[in-house]
Design a protein around this motif. Sequence first.
Motif, mmCIF file in Angstrom:
data_model
loop_
_atom_site.group_PDB
_atom_site.id
_atom_site.type_symbol
_atom_site.label_atom_id
_atom_site.label_comp_id
_atom_site.label_asym_id
_atom_site.label_seq_id
_atom_site.Cartn_x
_atom_site.Cartn_y
_atom_site.Cartn_z
ATOM 1 N N ASP A 89 0.831 -1.207 0.000
ATOM 2 C CA ASP A 89 0.000 0.000 0.000
ATOM 3 C C ASP A 89 0.866 1.257 0.000
ATOM 4 O OD1 ASP A 89 -2.054 -1.762 0.162
ATOM 5 O OD2 ASP A 89 -2.911 -0.986 2.018
ATOM 6 N N ASP A 98 2.617 1.790 -3.340
ATOM 7 C CA ASP A 98 1.621 2.239 -4.303
ATOM 8 C C ASP A 98 1.222 3.698 -4.050
ATOM 9 O OD1 ASP A 98 -0.453 1.788 -6.328
ATOM 10 O OD2 ASP A 98 -1.836 1.958 -4.624
ATOM 11 N N LEU A 99 1.060 4.045 -2.773
ATOM 12 C CA LEU A 99 0.628 5.402 -2.409
ATOM 13 C C LEU A 99 1.690 6.436 -2.801
ATOM 14 C CD1 LEU A 99 -1.882 6.608 -0.862
ATOM 15 C CD2 LEU A 99 -0.362 6.805 1.102
ATOM 16 N N SER A 115 -1.973 10.937 -9.017
ATOM 17 C CA SER A 115 -3.204 10.191 -9.256
ATOM 18 C C SER A 115 -3.759 9.578 -7.975
ATOM 19 C CB SER A 115 -2.958 9.096 -10.298
ATOM 20 O OG SER A 115 -1.959 8.209 -9.839
ATOM 21 N N LEU A 116 -3.957 10.418 -6.964
ATOM 22 C CA LEU A 116 -4.545 9.945 -5.711
ATOM 23 C C LEU A 116 -6.063 10.040 -5.794
ATOM 24 C CD1 LEU A 116 -2.148 11.763 -3.267
ATOM 25 C CD2 LEU A 116 -2.293 9.302 -3.597
ATOM 26 N N ARG A 117 -6.723 9.166 -5.016
ATOM 27 C CA ARG A 117 -8.175 9.264 -4.911
ATOM 28 C C ARG A 117 -8.518 10.338 -3.883
ATOM 29 N NH1 ARG A 117 -7.509 3.746 -6.245
ATOM 30 N NH2 ARG A 117 -6.782 3.127 -4.198
ATOM 31 N N LYS A 133 3.986 6.116 -5.074
ATOM 32 C CA LYS A 133 4.057 6.159 -6.525
ATOM 33 C C LYS A 133 2.945 7.052 -7.093
ATOM 34 C CE LYS A 133 5.997 2.313 -8.030
ATOM 35 N NZ LYS A 133 6.044 0.862 -8.256
ATOM 36 N N ARG A 134 1.719 6.811 -6.593
ATOM 37 C CA ARG A 134 0.588 7.571 -7.135
ATOM 38 C C ARG A 134 0.609 9.023 -6.677
ATOM 39 N NH1 ARG A 134 -4.076 6.170 -5.638
ATOM 40 N NH2 ARG A 134 -3.526 4.685 -4.028
ATOM 41 N N ALA A 135 1.094 9.274 -5.457
ATOM 42 C CA ALA A 135 1.181 10.664 -4.978
ATOM 43 C C ALA A 135 2.098 11.457 -5.896
ATOM 44 C CB ALA A 135 1.707 10.697 -3.548
ATOM 45 N N ARG A 136 3.204 10.818 -6.303
ATOM 46 C CA ARG A 136 4.167 11.537 -7.137
ATOM 47 C C ARG A 136 3.694 11.639 -8.571
ATOM 48 N NH1 ARG A 136 9.577 9.443 -4.074
ATOM 49 N NH2 ARG A 136 9.377 10.934 -2.375
ATOM 50 N N ALA A 137 2.814 10.711 -8.970
ATOM 51 C CA ALA A 137 2.282 10.775 -10.323
ATOM 52 C C ALA A 137 1.027 11.649 -10.374
ATOM 53 C CB ALA A 137 1.957 9.367 -10.820
ATOM 54 N N GLU A 158 -8.523 9.375 -0.233
ATOM 55 C CA GLU A 158 -7.213 9.208 0.395
ATOM 56 C C GLU A 158 -6.691 10.542 0.939
ATOM 57 O OE1 GLU A 158 -5.267 5.566 -2.149
ATOM 58 O OE2 GLU A 158 -5.423 7.528 -3.101
#
Lengths: 250, 81
Positions: A147, A150-151, A159-161, A153-157, A164
């Motif tokens: 988790d 993944d978090l 693309s967070l929900r 990675k997505r924070a830097r890209a 979150e």
Amino acid sequence: MVAIAHAVRVGGGAVAAWRAAVEWADAGGAALVVREALEAAREKPPVCDQGSEGWVRIALQNATLWLQAENARRPVTERVLMAALFLKAIALACEKYPDMNGLCRDGTFAPAASVHVGVAISLRQGGLIAPAIHDVQQKSLTQLMQDLTDLVKRARAGSLRSSEMSDPTITVTNLGDQGVESVFGVIYPPQVALVGFGRVAEQACVVDGGLRIIPAVMASLAADHRVSDGHRGALFLAEIHRLLQQPETL
Amino acid sequence: MTNGEIRNIVLAVLKGIAPEIEEGELLPDRPLRDQVDLDSMDWLNFLVALHERLAVDIPEADYRKLTTLDTLIDYLVQKHV
């Protein structure tokens, strides 16, 4: 802030300073929020809800040895970082001290049913966000590690929900990872507590009556004093300390 | 694979993790993680990506051998068959 500077410069005691600040604000057309704050200060003392409970040095000898053994038999893709142990320890400690985990709105605290830990993540282009990992108390270290990876990675890209971003019930900051020895964070309202971990480093510690060089970390707590107090905060940190001495139970 | 080929792969992987780095600014004989500001999560992601590209598994016990770009590349050249 300028009002304070002005009042201090004029001098003449607290009341005179306050009067000078009001005159300055009236004359200079200070922002409404400043004038309201000055008006409120006529009757009430200044309020700071955040209380710093201080920090505790946590020996990580057991945790480090346990992680080394664990990671030695895991492929590189499934390796676990110390940060995952910190997350789990915080979540388990929250179950025992629910006054650290929840939201305080309009002066009323509502403890959260689950522990969603906000993780402070620095973005490479600058800035910091603290999205949540959900239900940390019931997840395995392997799951938490997935988790967390993944978090980040997505924070830097980018693309967070939105959930979150909006629903952490407590936050951890681990910014000391590469640098400073201890971190004192500031609570993200309406949350009521934030735990800061510094850099894990070899330190001289007293173990069983002798001086030993072992890995250790400084953990700090900032907590909302409308909800808890320094004593509860100290117990909460002590519980995190205790949990990290038994990494196999996390 | 030659030393140069491995170096190119390492730099490409590093760029994927830290896009802001300028290759010319990296000092190959100075500590890498300080220069590129890699926290422990970045470092792990870096090793996972190297593993995917080169099929080299780097045990944790070897981390302390891998402080600079030069030592890392030497290590990978030896490990990569």
